[in-house]
Write a protein that holds these residues in place. Sequence first.
Motif, PDB file in Angstrom:
ATOM      1  N   LYS A 252       0.826  -1.219   0.000  1.00 37.83           N
ATOM      2  CA  LYS A 252       0.000   0.000   0.000  1.00 37.83           C
ATOM      3  C   LYS A 252       0.854   1.261   0.000  1.00 37.83           C
ATOM      4  N   ALA A 253       2.022   1.194   0.631  1.00 34.44           N
ATOM      5  CA  ALA A 253       2.882   2.385   0.712  1.00 34.44           C
ATOM      6  C   ALA A 253       3.392   2.823  -0.667  1.00 34.44           C
ATOM      7  N   PHE A 254       3.394   1.913  -1.635  1.00 32.02           N
ATOM      8  CA  PHE A 254       3.907   2.246  -2.973  1.00 32.02           C
ATOM      9  C   PHE A 254       2.788   2.506  -3.970  1.00 32.02           C
ATOM     10  N   LEU A 255       1.554   2.586  -3.488  1.00 31.01           N
ATOM     11  CA  LEU A 255       0.425   2.862  -4.374  1.00 31.01           C
ATOM     12  C   LEU A 255       0.294   4.369  -4.578  1.00 31.01           C
ATOM     13  N   LEU A 256       0.463   4.835  -5.810  1.00 30.16           N
ATOM     14  CA  LEU A 256       0.402   6.259  -6.131  1.00 30.16           C
ATOM     15  C   LEU A 256      -0.934   6.590  -6.773  1.00 30.16           C
ATOM     16  N   ARG A 257      -1.409   7.779  -6.483  1.00 30.53           N
ATOM     17  CA  ARG A 257      -2.641   8.309  -7.076  1.00 30.53           C
ATOM     18  C   ARG A 257      -3.832   7.383  -6.818  1.00 30.53           C
ATOM     19  N   ASP A 258      -4.722   7.259  -7.794  1.00 29.11           N
ATOM     20  CA  ASP A 258      -5.945   6.489  -7.609  1.00 29.11           C
ATOM     21  C   ASP A 258      -5.680   4.993  -7.630  1.00 29.11           C
TER      22      ASP A 258
END
Length: 295
Positions: free
Chosen positions: A30-36
Amino acid sequence: MEACGSAHYWARTIRSLGHQVKLLPAQHVKAFLLRDKTDAMDAQAIWVAAQQPHILPVPVKSERQQTCMALHGMRRQLMKMRIMQTNALRGIMSEFGIALPLGHSQLLKAIQAEMAKAQLEDRLPADLVVSVQEQLKRVDALDEDIEHIGHRLHATIRDDRQMQAVQRIPGVGDLTASALVASVGDFSTFKSGRQFASWVGLTPRQVGTGGKTQQLGISKRGDTYLRTLLIAGGARAVIAKSEKSAWITRLLERRHYNVAVVALANKMARTAWAVLAKGVAFDLVRWNPVELVKA
């Protein structure tokens, strides 16, 4: 893949097709999920997280491990329902001037006598008495279901050498032994006993800035259920005994009771790692050397 719902099933299925599977903790991805949040962004976050050397993969659980943890989950749910039932009975009875003791077993021992006494004094309506008796039957049925699951877990331990090996550690009973092996599986994925204790959440949190490091309370990260079994079901029960080891006695002389409980739980977790990761039998001499030397 993310280690989310049904991930272990799909990991076993993909492995059977000849592929190598790496499960990543969902909270780290989750920490590397960018934007939508989209399928493409999820795939990118998983790919980036997989390149990080400090993120340890989640071992793929076998069907046996998942079955054992499912039994633990059902047992916890039944116990929660039983507590809800008895707490409701305690609240209902208090509205009619009947004070019942705290604790599940203590309430069941006292409620029939208190109800009979209240009926003689004409303090309980007949409809309420019938409804309370029906609820007590539901509590008895929950007790039977919990006992049946306990028998199944005990049968699982009889067929598992790892569970039998870790059960020799003081304070590790059927529930803790089965949960330890089923939730972790391959203990060799942890480099040391401290790393495993940190994974369970039994090591202090550290806050550092400007070259100064401060240790706080335990991190309480990782598997909450496993940590609860080690602390409440294991360490606290061992320390509550009248005959304590020399190590525990010395620890209680200089530390608070709850600190000693967590310290013993930490020791139990490290010992379990040593037994299961190194494949050596539990050594009582190394567990408590001072007491045995004096004997």
